[in-house]
Design a protein around this motif. Structure first.
Motif, PDB file in Angstrom:
ATOM      1  N   GLN A  64       0.557   5.472   1.110  1.00 14.32           N
ATOM      2  CA  GLN A  64      -0.280   6.445   1.813  1.00 14.32           C
ATOM      3  C   GLN A  64       0.373   7.808   1.758  1.00 14.32           C
ATOM      4  OE1 GLN A  64      -0.831   5.771   6.073  1.00 14.32           O
ATOM      5  NE2 GLN A  64      -2.922   6.546   5.951  1.00 14.32           N
TER       6      GLN A  64
ATOM      7  N   TYR B  97     -10.707   2.380  10.912  1.00 13.44           N
ATOM      8  CA  TYR B  97     -11.258   2.016   9.617  1.00 13.44           C
ATOM      9  C   TYR B  97     -12.225   0.841   9.751  1.00 13.44           C
ATOM     10  CZ  TYR B  97      -7.349   4.708   7.633  1.00 13.44           C
ATOM     11  OH  TYR B  97      -6.459   5.700   7.301  1.00 13.44           O
TER      12      TYR B  97
ATOM     13  N   GLU C 112      -2.432  -2.637  -9.272  1.00 13.21           N
ATOM     14  CA  GLU C 112      -3.672  -1.887  -9.403  1.00 13.21           C
ATOM     15  C   GLU C 112      -3.564  -0.924 -10.579  1.00 13.21           C
ATOM     16  OE1 GLU C 112      -6.562  -2.411  -7.354  1.00 13.21           O
ATOM     17  OE2 GLU C 112      -5.263  -4.175  -7.158  1.00 13.21           O
TER      18      GLU C 112
ATOM     19  N   PRO D  52       5.167  -1.897   9.918  1.00 10.97           N
ATOM     20  CA  PRO D  52       5.165  -0.559  10.509  1.00 10.97           C
ATOM     21  C   PRO D  52       5.282   0.561   9.485  1.00 10.97           C
ATOM     22  CG  PRO D  52       7.291  -1.588  10.801  1.00 10.97           C
ATOM     23  CD  PRO D  52       6.409  -2.628  10.201  1.00 10.97           C
ATOM     24  N   GLY D  53       5.551   0.209   8.247  1.00  8.81           N
ATOM     25  CA  GLY D  53       5.645   1.218   7.200  1.00  8.81           C
ATOM     26  C   GLY D  53       7.061   1.723   6.972  1.00  8.81           C
TER      27      GLY D  53
ATOM     28  N   PHE E 216       4.455   7.177   2.266  1.00  4.29           N
ATOM     29  CA  PHE E 216       4.563   6.159   3.312  1.00  4.29           C
ATOM     30  C   PHE E 216       4.145   4.838   2.675  1.00  4.29           C
ATOM     31  CE2 PHE E 216       5.289   4.920   7.467  1.00  4.29           C
ATOM     32  CZ  PHE E 216       4.190   4.399   8.139  1.00  4.29           C
TER      33      PHE E 216
ATOM     34  N   ILE F  88       3.505   0.831   2.948  1.00  7.04           N
ATOM     35  CA  ILE F  88       3.140  -0.147   3.978  1.00  7.04           C
ATOM     36  C   ILE F  88       2.853  -1.484   3.317  1.00  7.04           C
ATOM     37  CG2 ILE F  88       1.548  -0.666   5.882  1.00  7.04           C
ATOM     38  CD1 ILE F  88       0.758   2.331   5.818  1.00  7.04           C
TER      39      ILE F  88
ATOM     40  N   LEU G 218      -7.813  -5.329   1.153  1.00 11.76           N
ATOM     41  CA  LEU G 218      -8.695  -4.529   1.996  1.00 11.76           C
ATOM     42  C   LEU G 218      -8.786  -3.139   1.384  1.00 11.76           C
ATOM     43  CD1 LEU G 218      -7.404  -5.546   5.529  1.00 11.76           C
ATOM     44  CD2 LEU G 218      -9.476  -6.336   4.387  1.00 11.76           C
TER      45      LEU G 218
ATOM     46  N   GLN H 256      -4.104  11.206   3.807  1.00 18.63           N
ATOM     47  CA  GLN H 256      -4.963  10.381   2.963  1.00 18.63           C
ATOM     48  C   GLN H 256      -4.996   8.953   3.492  1.00 18.63           C
ATOM     49  OE1 GLN H 256      -4.277  10.636  -1.260  1.00 18.63           O
ATOM     50  NE2 GLN H 256      -3.826  12.832  -1.196  1.00 18.63           N
ATOM     51  N   SER H 257      -5.895   8.177   2.926  1.00 16.23           N
ATOM     52  CA  SER H 257      -6.023   6.792   3.350  1.00 16.23           C
ATOM     53  C   SER H 257      -5.034   5.905   2.587  1.00 16.23           C
ATOM     54  CB  SER H 257      -7.452   6.319   3.103  1.00 16.23           C
ATOM     55  OG  SER H 257      -7.660   5.054   3.692  1.00 16.23           O
ATOM     56  N   LEU H 258      -4.977   4.656   2.982  1.00 17.31           N
ATOM     57  CA  LEU H 258      -4.092   3.724   2.291  1.00 17.31           C
ATOM     58  C   LEU H 258      -4.670   3.365   0.934  1.00 17.31           C
ATOM     59  CD1 LEU H 258      -3.721   3.097   5.487  1.00 17.31           C
ATOM     60  CD2 LEU H 258      -2.631   1.016   4.679  1.00 17.31           C
TER      61      LEU H 258
ATOM     62  N   ARG I 278       8.899   5.215   5.396  1.00 12.00           N
ATOM     63  CA  ARG I 278       8.686   6.569   4.875  1.00 12.00           C
ATOM     64  C   ARG I 278       9.803   6.894   3.891  1.00 12.00           C
ATOM     65  NH1 ARG I 278       5.144   9.940   5.728  1.00 12.00           N
ATOM     66  NH2 ARG I 278       4.432   8.929   7.658  1.00 12.00           N
TER      67      ARG I 278
ATOM     68  N   PHE J 221      -0.088  -6.002   9.275  1.00  8.31           N
ATOM     69  CA  PHE J 221       0.604  -4.910   8.616  1.00  8.31           C
ATOM     70  C   PHE J 221       1.984  -4.657   9.203  1.00  8.31           C
ATOM     71  CE2 PHE J 221      -2.483  -2.961   5.749  1.00  8.31           C
ATOM     72  CZ  PHE J 221      -3.634  -3.606   6.136  1.00  8.31           C
TER      73      PHE J 221
ATOM     74  N   TYR K 271       0.843  -1.186   0.000  1.00 14.60           N
ATOM     75  CA  TYR K 271       0.000   0.000   0.000  1.00 14.60           C
ATOM     76  C   TYR K 271       0.885   1.245   0.000  1.00 14.60           C
ATOM     77  CZ  TYR K 271      -3.784  -3.122   1.672  1.00 14.60           C
ATOM     78  OH  TYR K 271      -4.706  -4.124   1.818  1.00 14.60           O
TER      79      TYR K 271
ATOM     80  N   PHE L 182      -9.492   0.527   2.019  1.00 11.03           N
ATOM     81  CA  PHE L 182      -9.579   1.485   3.122  1.00 11.03           C
ATOM     82  C   PHE L 182     -10.328   2.732   2.672  1.00 11.03           C
ATOM     83  CE2 PHE L 182      -6.843  -0.156   6.491  1.00 11.03           C
ATOM     84  CZ  PHE L 182      -6.225  -1.208   5.849  1.00 11.03           C
ATOM     85  N   GLY L 183     -11.327   3.124   3.455  1.00 11.53           N
ATOM     86  CA  GLY L 183     -11.996   4.393   3.225  1.00 11.53           C
ATOM     87  C   GLY L 183     -11.278   5.485   3.983  1.00 11.53           C
ATOM     88  N   SER L 184     -12.003   6.522   4.309  1.00 13.62           N
ATOM     89  CA  SER L 184     -11.401   7.665   5.004  1.00 13.62           C
ATOM     90  C   SER L 184     -11.251   7.434   6.499  1.00 13.62           C
ATOM     91  CB  SER L 184     -12.234   8.922   4.764  1.00 13.62           C
ATOM     92  OG  SER L 184     -12.311   9.198   3.383  1.00 13.62           O
TER      93      SER L 184
ATOM     94  N   GLN M 107       2.150   4.930  11.683  1.00 12.54           N
ATOM     95  CA  GLN M 107       2.382   3.502  11.886  1.00 12.54           C
ATOM     96  C   GLN M 107       1.531   2.707  10.908  1.00 12.54           C
ATOM     97  OE1 GLN M 107       2.017   2.151  15.956  1.00 12.54           O
ATOM     98  NE2 GLN M 107       2.853   4.057  16.781  1.00 12.54           N
ATOM     99  N   GLY M 108       1.802   1.411  10.802  1.00 13.51           N
ATOM    100  CA  GLY M 108       0.960   0.563   9.976  1.00 13.51           C
ATOM    101  C   GLY M 108      -0.352   0.269  10.680  1.00 13.51           C
ATOM    102  N   PRO M 109      -1.389  -0.044   9.933  1.00 14.22           N
ATOM    103  CA  PRO M 109      -2.683  -0.363  10.546  1.00 14.22           C
ATOM    104  C   PRO M 109      -2.597  -1.578  11.461  1.00 14.22           C
ATOM    105  CG  PRO M 109      -2.964   0.102   8.216  1.00 14.22           C
ATOM    106  CD  PRO M 109      -1.486  -0.003   8.470  1.00 14.22           C
TER     107      PRO M 109
ATOM    108  N   LEU N 207      -4.092   0.644  -2.215  1.00 13.34           N
ATOM    109  CA  LEU N 207      -3.415  -0.579  -2.617  1.00 13.34           C
ATOM    110  C   LEU N 207      -2.637  -0.344  -3.902  1.00 13.34           C
ATOM    111  CD1 LEU N 207      -3.074  -3.681  -2.094  1.00 13.34           C
ATOM    112  CD2 LEU N 207      -4.974  -3.982  -3.698  1.00 13.34           C
TER     113      LEU N 207
END
Lengths: 117, 112
Positions: free
Chosen positions: A38, B87, A59, A110-111, A91, A93, B100, A42-44, A113, A108, A36, B102-104, B42-44, A46
């Motif tokens: 991010q 989420y 995608e 930790p991501g 970011f 992830i 998955l 904003q949201s994640l 950056r 998940f 993912y 993810f929305g807002s 952080q990650g989800p 894919l």
């Protein structure tokens, strides 16, 4: 519980260079890994789905030649951002899922950056 | 996967229960409701999931309405560390993992 690690946690690179990000499942075998991205506030989103031993599925809108994904083993997937540019700063992830889980539970990392100068 | 609708933000006093709603009116019979949260940078983190029965674990409770068109995540005693984006995701289960979407999410702020 299932643990997923990412390395590095952050990286700064110059424009035009390539950066490799590793995603590891530490205590389980991940048959599928997801990547993912991010952007701030904003949201994640894919980018791609990676199954062990096969080519990743990207995608729409994600350049497969720019974001190279390798899932060579059941515990490791890598994302390489080739010829990175400032707009690739984000970011990143990863998540991992095991075939043994009967549900769509993903674990998940930790991501990472990435900042491209 | 069915779409979900969540409030943009919520506040909760520390020590009180946090109730986070989610609407998923187009959910189909084989779709589960999942809750994840993401603490800043952080990650989800997986919280809980359910199909139609209410569920409880060490982190939270999930209440799903009888018609399954909405659900509520309950954090029984919110702490400052519960401040995060929550989420609500609907996804069907299958033999292989699925992405998955993810929305807002809902930004929950726990206030001292």
């Amino acid at each position: 519980g299932a643990v997923v690690s990412q390395h590095p946690s952050w990286v700064i690179c110059k424009s035009g260079t390539s950066v490799k990000i590793e995603c590891r499942s530490l205590d389980f075998q991940a048959t599928t890994m997801f990547w993912y991205r991010q952007f701030p506030k904003q949201s994640l989103m894919l980018m791609a789905t990676s199954n062990e031993g096969s080519k990743a599925t990207y995608e729409q809108g994600v350049e497969k030649d720019k974001f190279l994904i390798n899932h060579a083993s059941l515990t490791l997937s890598t994302l390489t951002v080739t010829s990175a540019h400032p707009e690739d700063s984000s970011f990143y992830i990863c998540s991992a899922s095991s075939r043994t889980s009967g549900y769509n539970e993903q674990f998940f990392g930790p991501g990472t950056r990435l900042t491209v100068l | 996967d069915a779409k979900t609708t969540q409030p943009t933000s919520m506040d909760c006093a520390e020590g009180r229960a946090a109730n986070l709603p989610c609407n998923h009116s187009t959910i189909s019979g084989n779709e589960y409701v999942y809750w994840y949260r993401q603490i800043h940078s952080q990650g989800p983190q997986y919280i809980i999931h359910g199909l139609k029965n209410n569920e409880t674990n060490e982190m939270a409770s999930l209440i799903i309405t009888e018609d399954r068109k909405s659900s509520t995540l309950i954090l029984p005693h919110a702490t400052l560390r519960d401040t995060a984006v929550y989420y609500c995701i609907v996804s069907r289960s299958s033999g292989s993992a699925r992405q998955l979407t993810f929305g807002s999410g809902t930004q929950l702020t726990v206030l001292p």
